[in-house]
Design a protein around this motif. Structure first.
Motif, PDB file in Angstrom:
ATOM      1  N   VAL A  53       0.828  -1.202   0.000  1.00 59.38           N
ATOM      2  CA  VAL A  53       0.000   0.000   0.000  1.00 59.38           C
ATOM      3  C   VAL A  53       0.864   1.255   0.000  1.00 59.38           C
ATOM      4  O   VAL A  53       0.568   2.234  -0.710  1.00 59.38           O
ATOM      5  CB  VAL A  53      -0.946  -0.007   1.215  1.00 59.38           C
ATOM      6  CG1 VAL A  53      -1.538   1.378   1.458  1.00 59.38           C
ATOM      7  CG2 VAL A  53      -2.058  -1.026   1.010  1.00 59.38           C
ATOM      8  N   ALA A  54       1.938   1.260   0.769  1.00 56.80           N
ATOM      9  CA  ALA A  54       2.832   2.413   0.807  1.00 56.80           C
ATOM     10  C   ALA A  54       3.431   2.682  -0.569  1.00 56.80           C
ATOM     11  O   ALA A  54       3.487   3.834  -1.024  1.00 56.80           O
ATOM     12  CB  ALA A  54       3.935   2.184   1.837  1.00 56.80           C
ATOM     13  N   ALA A  55       3.860   1.620  -1.240  1.00 59.37           N
ATOM     14  CA  ALA A  55       4.442   1.776  -2.574  1.00 59.37           C
ATOM     15  C   ALA A  55       3.401   2.282  -3.567  1.00 59.37           C
ATOM     16  O   ALA A  55       3.685   3.160  -4.396  1.00 59.37           O
ATOM     17  CB  ALA A  55       5.025   0.445  -3.041  1.00 59.37           C
ATOM     18  N   ALA A  56       2.182   1.738  -3.492  1.00 56.31           N
ATOM     19  CA  ALA A  56       1.121   2.173  -4.402  1.00 56.31           C
ATOM     20  C   ALA A  56       0.745   3.631  -4.158  1.00 56.31           C
ATOM     21  O   ALA A  56       0.501   4.390  -5.106  1.00 56.31           O
ATOM     22  CB  ALA A  56      -0.099   1.281  -4.232  1.00 56.31           C
ATOM     23  N   ALA A  57       0.699   4.029  -2.865  1.00 57.60           N
ATOM     24  CA  ALA A  57       0.362   5.417  -2.543  1.00 57.60           C
ATOM     25  C   ALA A  57       1.410   6.381  -3.079  1.00 57.60           C
ATOM     26  O   ALA A  57       1.070   7.446  -3.623  1.00 57.60           O
ATOM     27  CB  ALA A  57       0.221   5.572  -1.035  1.00 57.60           C
TER      28      ALA A  57
END
Length: 235
Positions: A53-57
């Motif tokens: 999720v952090a990478a996608a955000a």
């Protein structure tokens, strides 16, 4: 007319395509980056949903900033970023990495239904989108030839959403994160490019010979007035 003006003006001997009218395929390419970033982050952090999720955000924010700086409409930029945020929240809520793609599965299902309904009720979405791009309001709907062409072309776009659902749904139900990522890339910008090309060919072949084109809807009243004046429609 100066030489610089001639260089800036696009050639008029090439018929413009749907890609020209609808802004090309850049948005579809941008849409593939957050899902790819999610999967890379998920794998790099030992299959951690939070890492994905952090990478996608980060990828979503970078895409939004890039689109804003290149002049995209703020609403379109925010919608793209919101889609990434919703997908991330779903995955965090369920704790399953595969659920990052759940929004795509159901949004494509909804889109397929909307496109089919628009064709059935004689308000094909392809005509609506192109009509808005050309600032025609509803004039295109009063041209029987254009209405028929847009209905046929819209079936190509409805088919793309159906194809995605057919591919995405079993992979999502099976928890196949990597396969979903590959499918998402393969069925985003390449499929959009194919739909733009095929639907444009369908529209052009559906229009009768002598029709002035998408920019010049021929409605019955205008057709009769032009004939009475000894003119052809669109001149």
């Amino acid at each position: 007319m100066t030489d610089s003006t001639r260089q800036r003006r696009p050639a008029t001997d090439r018929p413009e395509s749907l890609a020209d009218l609808l802004g090309g395929r850049g948005g579809a390419v941008d849409a593939t980056l957050p899902p790819v970033a999610f999967t890379v982050g998920w794998l790099a952090t030992g299959r951690s949903v939070v890492g994905g999720v952090a990478a996608a955000a980060l990828a979503g924010a970078a895409v939004a900033l890039w689109r804003w700086r290149r002049g995209d409409r703020p609403r379109a930029v925010l919608v793209g970023l919101l889609a990434v945020c919703v997908a991330a929240l779903v995955a965090l809520r369920t704790g399953r990495a595969v659920d990052f793609f759940a929004v795509q599965v159901f949004s494509n299902l909804a889109s397929a239904l909307v496109w089919v309904v628009s064709i059935v009720v004689r308000r094909p979405l392809l005509g609506v989108v192109v009509g808005v791009a050309l600032r025609q309001r509803g004039r295109w709907r009063r041209d029987p030839a254009l209405l028929r062409a847009y209905r046929r072309g819209s079936w190509m776009w409805a088919a793309t959403y159906v194809l995605r659902v057919v591919v995405f749904l079993p992979l999502w139900l099976g928890g196949q994160v990597l396969a979903l990522t590959v499918a998402r890339v393969a069925l985003t910008w390449p499929l959009v490019a194919a739909a733009l090309t095929v639907s444009w060919v369908v529209i052009r072949r559906s229009l009768p010979a002598g029709h002035p084109g998408l920019r010049h809807p021929v409605v019955p009243a205008e057709d009769g007035a032009a004939a009475g004046a000894g003119l052809t429609p669109g001149t």
